[in-house]
Scaffold this motif. Structure first.
Motif, PDB file in Angstrom:
ATOM      1  N   LEU A 169       0.827  -1.212   0.000  1.00 19.17           N
ATOM      2  CA  LEU A 169       0.000   0.000   0.000  1.00 19.17           C
ATOM      3  C   LEU A 169       0.859   1.257   0.000  1.00 19.17           C
ATOM      4  N   GLU A 170       1.900   1.266   0.802  1.00 22.43           N
ATOM      5  CA  GLU A 170       2.748   2.449   0.862  1.00 22.43           C
ATOM      6  C   GLU A 170       3.463   2.695  -0.466  1.00 22.43           C
ATOM      7  N   GLN A 171       3.863   1.640  -1.166  1.00 19.31           N
ATOM      8  CA  GLN A 171       4.571   1.790  -2.436  1.00 19.31           C
ATOM      9  C   GLN A 171       3.638   2.209  -3.572  1.00 19.31           C
ATOM     10  N   TYR A 172       2.468   1.595  -3.681  1.00 19.65           N
ATOM     11  CA  TYR A 172       1.597   1.817  -4.836  1.00 19.65           C
ATOM     12  C   TYR A 172       0.393   2.722  -4.559  1.00 19.65           C
ATOM     13  N   TYR A 173       0.011   2.888  -3.305  1.00 26.19           N
ATOM     14  CA  TYR A 173      -1.151   3.705  -2.944  1.00 26.19           C
ATOM     15  C   TYR A 173      -0.796   4.610  -1.758  1.00 26.19           C
ATOM     16  N   GLU A 174       0.257   5.403  -1.917  1.00 22.84           N
ATOM     17  CA  GLU A 174       0.774   6.180  -0.794  1.00 22.84           C
ATOM     18  C   GLU A 174      -0.242   7.146  -0.181  1.00 22.84           C
ATOM     19  N   PRO A 175      -1.016   7.920  -0.959  1.00 24.59           N
ATOM     20  CA  PRO A 175      -2.001   8.804  -0.312  1.00 24.59           C
ATOM     21  C   PRO A 175      -3.020   8.030   0.537  1.00 24.59           C
ATOM     22  N   GLU A 176      -3.474   6.897   0.042  1.00 20.93           N
ATOM     23  CA  GLU A 176      -4.396   6.074   0.819  1.00 20.93           C
ATOM     24  C   GLU A 176      -3.701   5.513   2.056  1.00 20.93           C
ATOM     25  N   TYR A 177      -2.461   5.086   1.915  1.00 22.92           N
ATOM     26  CA  TYR A 177      -1.694   4.560   3.040  1.00 22.92           C
ATOM     27  C   TYR A 177      -1.522   5.628   4.125  1.00 22.92           C
ATOM     28  N   ASP A 178      -1.222   6.876   3.700  1.00 21.82           N
ATOM     29  CA  ASP A 178      -0.970   7.958   4.645  1.00 21.82           C
ATOM     30  C   ASP A 178      -2.239   8.501   5.295  1.00 21.82           C
ATOM     31  N   ARG A 179      -3.325   8.656   4.497  1.00 21.93           N
ATOM     32  CA  ARG A 179      -4.492   9.364   5.005  1.00 21.93           C
ATOM     33  C   ARG A 179      -5.805   8.605   4.883  1.00 21.93           C
ATOM     34  N   GLY A 180      -5.779   7.439   4.285  1.00 20.22           N
ATOM     35  CA  GLY A 180      -7.018   6.712   4.028  1.00 20.22           C
ATOM     36  C   GLY A 180      -7.517   5.904   5.208  1.00 20.22           C
ATOM     37  N   LYS A 181      -8.662   5.335   5.017  1.00 20.78           N
ATOM     38  CA  LYS A 181      -9.293   4.476   6.011  1.00 20.78           C
ATOM     39  C   LYS A 181      -8.461   3.207   6.193  1.00 20.78           C
ATOM     40  N   ASP A 182      -8.461   2.670   7.415  1.00 29.50           N
ATOM     41  CA  ASP A 182      -7.770   1.410   7.672  1.00 29.50           C
ATOM     42  C   ASP A 182      -8.354   0.289   6.823  1.00 29.50           C
ATOM     43  N   GLN A 183      -7.532  -0.687   6.500  1.00 29.74           N
ATOM     44  CA  GLN A 183      -7.976  -1.863   5.762  1.00 29.74           C
ATOM     45  C   GLN A 183      -8.620  -2.820   6.754  1.00 29.74           C
ATOM     46  N   GLU A 184      -9.910  -3.099   6.594  1.00 30.82           N
ATOM     47  CA  GLU A 184     -10.635  -3.927   7.552  1.00 30.82           C
ATOM     48  C   GLU A 184     -11.458  -4.987   6.839  1.00 30.82           C
ATOM     49  N   ASN A 185     -11.903  -5.967   7.612  1.00 33.60           N
ATOM     50  CA  ASN A 185     -12.788  -7.023   7.127  1.00 33.60           C
ATOM     51  C   ASN A 185     -13.899  -7.180   8.141  1.00 33.60           C
ATOM     52  N   TYR A 186     -15.087  -6.712   7.797  1.00 30.30           N
ATOM     53  CA  TYR A 186     -16.175  -6.741   8.770  1.00 30.30           C
ATOM     54  C   TYR A 186     -17.538  -6.711   8.090  1.00 30.30           C
ATOM     55  N   VAL A 187     -18.548  -7.055   8.883  1.00 28.81           N
ATOM     56  CA  VAL A 187     -19.952  -6.889   8.535  1.00 28.81           C
ATOM     57  C   VAL A 187     -20.601  -6.257   9.757  1.00 28.81           C
ATOM     58  N   ASN A 188     -21.369  -5.180   9.560  1.00 27.18           N
ATOM     59  CA  ASN A 188     -21.986  -4.456  10.669  1.00 27.18           C
ATOM     60  C   ASN A 188     -23.441  -4.156  10.338  1.00 27.18           C
ATOM     61  N   LEU A 189     -24.354  -4.713  11.115  1.00 25.20           N
ATOM     62  CA  LEU A 189     -25.792  -4.479  10.962  1.00 25.20           C
ATOM     63  C   LEU A 189     -26.220  -3.490  12.036  1.00 25.20           C
ATOM     64  N   THR A 190     -26.855  -2.376  11.616  1.00 28.03           N
ATOM     65  CA  THR A 190     -27.222  -1.303  12.532  1.00 28.03           C
ATOM     66  C   THR A 190     -28.701  -0.974  12.411  1.00 28.03           C
ATOM     67  N   LYS A 191     -29.323  -0.679  13.532  1.00 24.21           N
ATOM     68  CA  LYS A 191     -30.706  -0.199  13.570  1.00 24.21           C
ATOM     69  C   LYS A 191     -30.715   1.078  14.396  1.00 24.21           C
ATOM     70  N   GLN A 192     -31.224   2.165  13.799  1.00 24.24           N
ATOM     71  CA  GLN A 192     -31.313   3.431  14.511  1.00 24.24           C
ATOM     72  C   GLN A 192     -32.774   3.839  14.623  1.00 24.24           C
ATOM     73  N   ASN A 193     -33.178   4.239  15.828  1.00 27.50           N
ATOM     74  CA  ASN A 193     -34.521   4.737  16.076  1.00 27.50           C
ATOM     75  C   ASN A 193     -34.377   6.018  16.891  1.00 27.50           C
TER      76      ASN A 193
END
Length: 186
Positions: free
Chosen positions: A112-136
C-alpha cells in the motif's frame, strides 16, 4: 469504462474501469475498479446501495523505495496486489448493513505504501467486517463481526460485538440529558 470497451450497458449509478499499467522498472500490472450508488430492491425491500471495489495485480521485478533509510527494500513475492470491497446498504426504518473486505496478496507489508501512498498515509484502515445497525431516533443498536485476513495489520477481531448507543435522552423530561454507549464482545 469497461462498458464502452466491451459494448454493454451498466445500470445508472454504476461506474466500472479496467486498469492496465506498465511500470518500466517494475513490471506489468492489471486490475479493475468500480463504484456504485443505486436504488433497488433486495428480497422485495427498497434498498439504497453504495460501494466500491478494486482488484489490482502487479508482477513486480523491482525493489521498494519508501524513503530515507528505506531504499531497495525486498518484498515477499513478485506477485503483488490487493483486493478491496466496501459496501453500504440502507433499508427503511433506520436499518443499514455495512461490509468491507480488504486483502493484500502475500501479506506484503509495503504494498500500500509503495503503490497507494495517499491512501496509506491518510485513508481508512484496511478492515474485514460486517456491521448491521438499527437506529430509532436517538438510540442505535448494532451487531458487528470483524476479522483480519492479513497478519500485517494490527486489528482487533470481534466475533461478535454488540453495541447500544443513546444520545441526548432527557431525564424525567427535565433539562438534564443522558448519553451513553455500551458494548459487549468477544
Amino acid at each position: 469504462g469497461v462498458d464502452k470497451i466491451f459494448g454493454f450497458d451498466l445500470p445508472r449509478g454504476v461506474d466500472w474501469d479496467l486498469l492496465v499499467d506498465g511500470y518500466t522498472k517494475r513490471g506489468p500490472a492489471i486490475g479493475t475498479r468500480g463504484n456504485y450508488d443505486v436504488y433497488g430492491n433486495l428480497l422485495g425491500i427498497p434498498t439504497h446501495m453504495t460501494g466500491e471495489g478494486l482488484v489490482y495485480y502487479v508482477h513486480d521485478s523491482g525493489t521498494d523505495l519508501l524513503g530515507l533509510g528505506r531504499r531497495s527494500l525486498p518484498f515477499p513475492d513478485a506477485n503483488r496486489g490487493r483486493a478491496l470491497y466496501r459496501n453500504r446498504m440502507e433499508f427503511p426504518s433506520g436499518v443499514s448493513l455495512q461490509s468491507e473486505l480488504s486483502y493484500i496478496f502475500n501479506n506484503d507489508r509495503n504494498f500500500l505504501e509503495q503503490y497507494y501512498e495517499p491512501e496509506y498515509d491518510r485513508g481508512k484502515d484496511q478492515e474485514n467486517y460486517v456491521n448491521l445497525t438499527k437506529q430509532n431516533d436517538n438510540v442505535t443498536g448494532s451487531v458487528m463481526l470483524q476479522t483480519k485476513l492479513n497478519t500485517i495489520f494490527d486489528q482487533t477481531e470481534w466475533l461478535p460485538r454488540l453495541d447500544l448507543t443513546m444520545l441526548g435522552e432527557p431525564i424525567l423530561g427535565g433539562p438534564v440529558i443522558w448519553s451513553n454507549h455500551s458494548y459487549i464482545g468477544y
